[in-house]
Design an enzyme around this catalytic site. Sequence first.
Site, PDB file in Angstrom:
ATOM      1  N   SER A 113       0.833  -1.202   0.000  1.00 13.73           N
ATOM      2  CA  SER A 113       0.000   0.000   0.000  1.00 13.73           C
ATOM      3  C   SER A 113       0.871   1.256   0.000  1.00 13.73           C
ATOM      4  CB  SER A 113      -0.913  -0.012   1.226  1.00 13.73           C
ATOM      5  OG  SER A 113      -0.166  -0.260   2.401  1.00 13.73           O
TER       6      SER A 113
ATOM      7  N   GLU B 224       0.833   5.506   1.148  1.00 14.35           N
ATOM      8  CA  GLU B 224       0.157   6.511   1.976  1.00 14.35           C
ATOM      9  C   GLU B 224       0.341   7.916   1.392  1.00 14.35           C
ATOM     10  OE1 GLU B 224       0.446   6.138   6.298  1.00 14.35           O
ATOM     11  OE2 GLU B 224       0.969   8.261   6.375  1.00 14.35           O
TER      12      GLU B 224
ATOM     13  N   TYR C 220      -5.168  11.723   8.248  1.00 15.18           N
ATOM     14  CA  TYR C 220      -6.241  12.519   8.841  1.00 15.18           C
ATOM     15  C   TYR C 220      -5.561  13.584   9.672  1.00 15.18           C
ATOM     16  CZ  TYR C 220     -10.828  12.882  11.242  1.00 15.18           C
ATOM     17  OH  TYR C 220     -12.041  13.282  11.740  1.00 15.18           O
TER      18      TYR C 220
ATOM     19  N   ALA D 197      -4.234  16.181  12.173  1.00 10.64           N
ATOM     20  CA  ALA D 197      -4.494  16.420  13.593  1.00 10.64           C
ATOM     21  C   ALA D 197      -4.948  17.850  13.845  1.00 10.64           C
ATOM     22  CB  ALA D 197      -3.244  16.125  14.412  1.00 10.64           C
TER      23      ALA D 197
ATOM     24  N   HIS E 249      -7.543   7.452   7.109  1.00  9.89           N
ATOM     25  CA  HIS E 249      -7.111   7.404   8.507  1.00  9.89           C
ATOM     26  C   HIS E 249      -8.150   8.189   9.303  1.00  9.89           C
ATOM     27  CE1 HIS E 249      -2.528   6.827   7.538  1.00  9.89           C
ATOM     28  NE2 HIS E 249      -3.294   6.239   6.635  1.00  9.89           N
TER      29      HIS E 249
ATOM     30  N   ASP F  22      -2.077  13.244  17.507  1.00 10.36           N
ATOM     31  CA  ASP F  22      -1.370  14.107  18.459  1.00 10.36           C
ATOM     32  C   ASP F  22      -2.143  15.401  18.581  1.00 10.36           C
ATOM     33  OD1 ASP F  22       1.000  12.497  19.028  1.00 10.36           O
ATOM     34  OD2 ASP F  22       1.373  12.746  16.887  1.00 10.36           O
TER      35      ASP F  22
ATOM     36  N   ALA G  39      -5.739   5.257  21.246  1.00  7.41           N
ATOM     37  CA  ALA G  39      -6.317   4.611  20.065  1.00  7.41           C
ATOM     38  C   ALA G  39      -7.161   3.394  20.439  1.00  7.41           C
ATOM     39  CB  ALA G  39      -5.209   4.217  19.094  1.00  7.41           C
TER      40      ALA G  39
ATOM     41  N   HIS H 108       7.072   4.009  20.723  1.00  6.74           N
ATOM     42  CA  HIS H 108       6.469   5.338  20.560  1.00  6.74           C
ATOM     43  C   HIS H 108       7.213   6.337  21.461  1.00  6.74           C
ATOM     44  CE1 HIS H 108       3.485   8.581  21.117  1.00  6.74           C
ATOM     45  NE2 HIS H 108       3.077   8.242  19.910  1.00  6.74           N
TER      46      HIS H 108
ATOM     47  N   LYS I 128      -4.830  -2.734  21.894  1.00  5.07           N
ATOM     48  CA  LYS I 128      -5.484  -2.264  20.668  1.00  5.07           C
ATOM     49  C   LYS I 128      -5.976  -3.452  19.840  1.00  5.07           C
ATOM     50  CE  LYS I 128      -2.213   0.663  18.975  1.00  5.07           C
ATOM     51  NZ  LYS I 128      -1.569   1.830  18.320  1.00  5.07           N
TER      52      LYS I 128
ATOM     53  N   GLN J 145       5.330   2.483  12.295  1.00  4.84           N
ATOM     54  CA  GLN J 145       6.078   3.721  12.080  1.00  4.84           C
ATOM     55  C   GLN J 145       7.307   3.343  11.256  1.00  4.84           C
ATOM     56  OE1 GLN J 145       6.331   6.747  11.437  1.00  4.84           O
ATOM     57  NE2 GLN J 145       5.405   7.369  13.373  1.00  4.84           N
TER      58      GLN J 145
ATOM     59  N   PHE K 175      11.605  14.416  10.509  1.00  5.62           N
ATOM     60  CA  PHE K 175      10.518  13.433  10.698  1.00  5.62           C
ATOM     61  C   PHE K 175      10.894  12.430  11.780  1.00  5.62           C
ATOM     62  CE2 PHE K 175       8.749  13.582   6.065  1.00  5.62           C
ATOM     63  CZ  PHE K 175       8.169  14.809   6.345  1.00  5.62           C
TER      64      PHE K 175
ATOM     65  N   HIS L 206       4.140  -0.925   3.444  1.00  9.12           N
ATOM     66  CA  HIS L 206       3.294   0.277   3.344  1.00  9.12           C
ATOM     67  C   HIS L 206       4.271   1.437   3.134  1.00  9.12           C
ATOM     68  CE1 HIS L 206      -0.098   2.987   4.278  1.00  9.12           C
ATOM     69  NE2 HIS L 206       0.740   3.682   5.025  1.00  9.12           N
TER      70      HIS L 206
END
Length: 284
Positions: A8, A10, A42, A44, A70, A102, A116, A142, A158, A169, A209, A259
Site C-alpha cells: 500500500s 500513503e 487525517y 491532527a 485514517h 497528536d 487509540a 512510541h 489495541k 512507524q 521526521f 506500506h
Amino acid sequence: MNPHGTYSFEFFPPIGEVQTAALYEAADQLAALQPDFFSVTYGAGGGTRRHTLETVLELQRRTGVSGVPHISCIGSSRRRIRAVLDDFQAQGIRHVVALRGDLPSGLAAPGEFRFATELVEFIRRHSGDYFHIEVAAYPEVHPQSVRFSDELQHFRLKVEAGANSAITQFFFNPDAYFRFTDACRQCGVDIPIVPGIMPITNCERLVRFAGVCGAEIPRWLLYRLRDYGDDRKAIQDFGLEVVADLCERLLQGGAPGLHIYTLNRARVSVQLCQALTARGLPFG
Ligand SMILES: Cc1cc2nc3c(=O)[nH]c(=O)nc-3n(C[C@H](O)[C@H](O)[C@H](O)COP(=O)(O)OP(=O)(O)OC[C@H]3O[C@@H](n4cnc5c(N)ncnc54)[C@H](O)[C@@H]3O)c2cc1C
C-alpha cells in the site's frame, strides 16, 4: 489480500491546486503497480480533516485502487467520530486506519478519547465488524512510551479491542521490527504487522521526521547522507539502495507486505518497487 501480502501507499490530503495536481499525478503512476490500497492521513490540526474522505473518494474514482481513510480521535468527541464513521459507511468505505493522533499545539483538551484503543473499541461498538481496522505499531517504541513492555502491552490492548492488522512507524533497523513482531507473537498477538517504509530523498527532512516520531536513523546512515551535502541525486541513489536492502530483509524475514510513505510523490516509490522487482521480490 494478495498471496505475497499487503502492499500500500500513503498520501496526505493536498492543499491548493499545485499539491492536488501533484498528488493525483503520483497516484496515477502508483496505481499502475496495482497496490492493495491507498491510505490518506487525517490531519491532527483539523484543517485537513474534511479533505481526507474527499481525497480517498477521488483517488478511488480516478485509479480504481481501494481508498483507506485514517481517522484520529484525540481532541474529538464521540458524536464527531460517530459522524465521521457514518460518512465513511455511507460512501462504502470498509477499511480504516484508526489512530489516537497528536494534539495540535495550542489545543490542551484531549477530548473524549485518550488512546487509540478507545477509538478501536468505539468503532467496534458503533459499527460491529463492518470496518477492517488497521492500527499503528512502533517497533522502535512510541516517543511517549517509557518501556518496551508498556509499548507491547498497549499494542496488545489495541488488538484485543478489535484491530485486524497494523502498519508500523518507519524505521531503518530490521532487527527492531523482527524483535517487535516476535514479542507480539509470544504474547499471543498474531495480526499482520506491515512495515511502514520511508523512502530517503532529503537528509534534513528525514532527520526532522525521525525526531518527531521517535524513529532512529542509524549513525552510519546519517553520516553517509551528510557526506552527500546538497547532492540530491546522490542522496536519492544511496537512499534507494539502503531502503531496498531494508525491504529485502523484511520480506525475506516474513514481513506480510509493505506500506510506503509517499509524501505525495511517485518517483522514489516507483523506483523502490522496480528495485524490489529486479531483486525478485514482490510488490503488489
Ligand atoms: C501507520 C501510521 C499512520 C499514521 N497516520 C496518522 C494520521 O493520519 N494522522 C495523525 O494525526 N497521526 C498519524 N500517525 C501518528 C500517530 O497519530 C502518532 O504516532 C500518535 O502519537 C500516536 O497514535 P497511536 O494511534 O499510535 O496512539 P496510541 O496507540 O494510543 O499510543 C499513543 C501512546 O500512548 C500509549 N498508550 C496507549 N494506550 C495506553 C494506555 N491504556 N495507558 C497508558 N498509555 C497508553 C502508547 O504506548 C503510546 O506511547 C500515524 C502513525 C502511524 C504509525
